[in-house]
Write a protein that holds these residues in place. Sequence first.
Motif, mmCIF file in Angstrom:
data_model
loop_
_atom_site.group_PDB
_atom_site.id
_atom_site.type_symbol
_atom_site.label_atom_id
_atom_site.label_comp_id
_atom_site.label_asym_id
_atom_site.label_seq_id
_atom_site.Cartn_x
_atom_site.Cartn_y
_atom_site.Cartn_z
ATOM 1 N N UNK A 1 -47.322 36.830 -30.224
ATOM 2 C CA UNK A 1 -46.990 35.462 -30.611
ATOM 3 C C UNK A 1 -47.085 35.355 -32.123
ATOM 4 N N UNK A 2 -46.402 34.369 -32.649
ATOM 5 C CA UNK A 2 -46.455 34.126 -34.089
ATOM 6 C C UNK A 2 -46.574 32.632 -34.343
ATOM 7 N N UNK A 3 -47.139 32.312 -35.484
ATOM 8 C CA UNK A 3 -47.310 30.916 -35.854
ATOM 9 C C UNK A 3 -47.267 30.773 -37.362
ATOM 10 N N UNK A 4 -47.310 29.550 -37.789
ATOM 11 C CA UNK A 4 -47.229 29.221 -39.203
ATOM 12 C C UNK A 4 -48.342 28.251 -39.536
ATOM 13 N N UNK A 5 -49.069 28.531 -40.604
ATOM 14 C CA UNK A 5 -50.151 27.658 -41.048
ATOM 15 C C UNK A 5 -49.729 26.919 -42.302
ATOM 16 N N UNK A 6 -50.051 25.637 -42.347
ATOM 17 C CA UNK A 6 -49.730 24.760 -43.479
ATOM 18 C C UNK A 6 -48.221 24.477 -43.520
ATOM 19 N N UNK A 7 -47.732 23.929 -42.426
ATOM 20 C CA UNK A 7 -46.297 23.690 -42.246
ATOM 21 C C UNK A 7 -45.709 22.793 -43.341
ATOM 22 N N UNK A 8 -46.464 21.790 -43.746
ATOM 23 C CA UNK A 8 -45.959 20.879 -44.785
ATOM 24 C C UNK A 8 -45.674 21.651 -46.077
ATOM 25 N N UNK A 9 -46.596 22.515 -46.452
ATOM 26 C CA UNK A 9 -46.393 23.330 -47.651
ATOM 27 C C UNK A 9 -45.255 24.330 -47.436
ATOM 28 N N UNK A 10 -45.133 24.846 -46.213
ATOM 29 C CA UNK A 10 -44.063 25.796 -45.903
ATOM 30 C C UNK A 10 -42.694 25.179 -46.156
ATOM 31 N N UNK A 11 -42.581 23.888 -45.862
ATOM 32 C CA UNK A 11 -41.302 23.197 -46.118
ATOM 33 C C UNK A 11 -40.940 23.239 -47.591
ATOM 34 N N UNK B 1 -44.289 25.175 -32.527
ATOM 35 C CA UNK B 1 -45.726 24.972 -32.341
ATOM 36 C C UNK B 1 -46.147 25.215 -30.899
ATOM 37 N N UNK B 2 -45.450 24.639 -29.932
ATOM 38 C CA UNK B 2 -45.891 24.757 -28.540
ATOM 39 C C UNK B 2 -45.823 26.202 -28.054
ATOM 40 N N UNK C 1 -56.563 24.681 -31.507
ATOM 41 C CA UNK C 1 -55.489 25.616 -31.878
ATOM 42 C C UNK C 1 -54.296 24.824 -32.391
ATOM 43 N N UNK C 2 -53.905 23.796 -31.633
ATOM 44 C CA UNK C 2 -52.754 22.967 -32.030
ATOM 45 C C UNK C 2 -53.007 22.334 -33.400
ATOM 46 N N UNK C 3 -54.222 21.853 -33.609
ATOM 47 C CA UNK C 3 -54.556 21.224 -34.896
ATOM 48 C C UNK C 3 -54.443 22.233 -36.043
ATOM 49 N N UNK C 4 -54.934 23.452 -35.842
ATOM 50 C CA UNK C 4 -54.842 24.477 -36.891
ATOM 51 C C UNK C 4 -53.385 24.824 -37.196
ATOM 52 N N UNK C 5 -52.551 24.827 -36.155
ATOM 53 C CA UNK C 5 -51.147 25.196 -36.344
ATOM 54 C C UNK C 5 -50.285 24.059 -36.878
ATOM 55 N N UNK C 6 -50.800 22.838 -36.868
ATOM 56 C CA UNK C 6 -50.014 21.701 -37.362
ATOM 57 C C UNK C 6 -50.669 21.006 -38.554
ATOM 58 N N UNK C 7 -51.905 21.349 -38.839
ATOM 59 C CA UNK C 7 -52.654 20.677 -39.896
ATOM 60 C C UNK C 7 -52.236 21.100 -41.293
ATOM 61 N N UNK C 8 -52.781 20.393 -42.259
ATOM 62 C CA UNK C 8 -52.546 20.683 -43.670
ATOM 63 C C UNK C 8 -53.883 20.929 -44.343
ATOM 64 N N UNK C 9 -53.871 21.794 -45.340
ATOM 65 C CA UNK C 9 -55.080 22.095 -46.103
ATOM 66 C C UNK C 9 -54.668 22.534 -47.496
ATOM 67 N N UNK C 10 -55.583 22.414 -48.433
ATOM 68 C CA UNK C 10 -55.318 22.863 -49.793
ATOM 69 C C UNK C 10 -55.023 24.360 -49.809
ATOM 70 N N UNK C 11 -55.784 25.119 -49.009
ATOM 71 C CA UNK C 11 -55.599 26.561 -48.912
ATOM 72 C C UNK C 11 -55.335 26.949 -47.465
ATOM 73 N N UNK C 12 -54.337 27.781 -47.243
ATOM 74 C CA UNK C 12 -54.005 28.225 -45.890
ATOM 75 C C UNK C 12 -55.164 28.988 -45.254
ATOM 76 N N UNK C 13 -56.019 29.595 -46.047
ATOM 77 C CA UNK C 13 -57.171 30.317 -45.519
ATOM 78 C C UNK C 13 -58.097 29.396 -44.723
ATOM 79 N N UNK C 14 -58.151 28.119 -45.111
ATOM 80 C CA UNK C 14 -58.960 27.152 -44.364
ATOM 81 C C UNK C 14 -58.422 26.990 -42.941
#
Length: 159
Positions: A85-95, A106-107, A129-142
Amino acid sequence: MGNSGGSLTTRTTEDLGRLMLAAGFTDLEDTEVRAEGWQVTDFADAGRRSLANLVQSTRTPAIMVSFLDSDVGFVEALTPDGSRWQGLLNREMAESYEIPLDRFPVERAVAGALAWSAAAGLTSDEEAIRHALTGSALFAEELSSALLAALGLPGATRA
């Protein structure tokens, strides 16, 4: 400038650094040993098949997060039976990097993460898990730390 390397987490009793180098990872940091045999190592780069090579040699599930300047995290996880499986962290920044979000549903990632966690013998938290995959943070490491904790990895803490 932020982190543009990655982090790999798996369970093994062997020297993870040696296994990672053999699998095609480069410029490894020190390995952090966690409870129940889980280990985490940061790396500078990974080859296209590095994760698959590592999982094949350890015969245990592994999860890798590759960072884009600490702004975005690309998650890839694999089990020995080939489930991926694959996912993306910090989707807002990815945009802002014009990364096509539709390539990281996400699902599908949540379902894959739950199956990966179960295959790894862990107890996961679907909502976290859903929150981590949809959330925003200053650093993706968070978000990466939050995801590992949500997957049920021993010793992982939500940042």
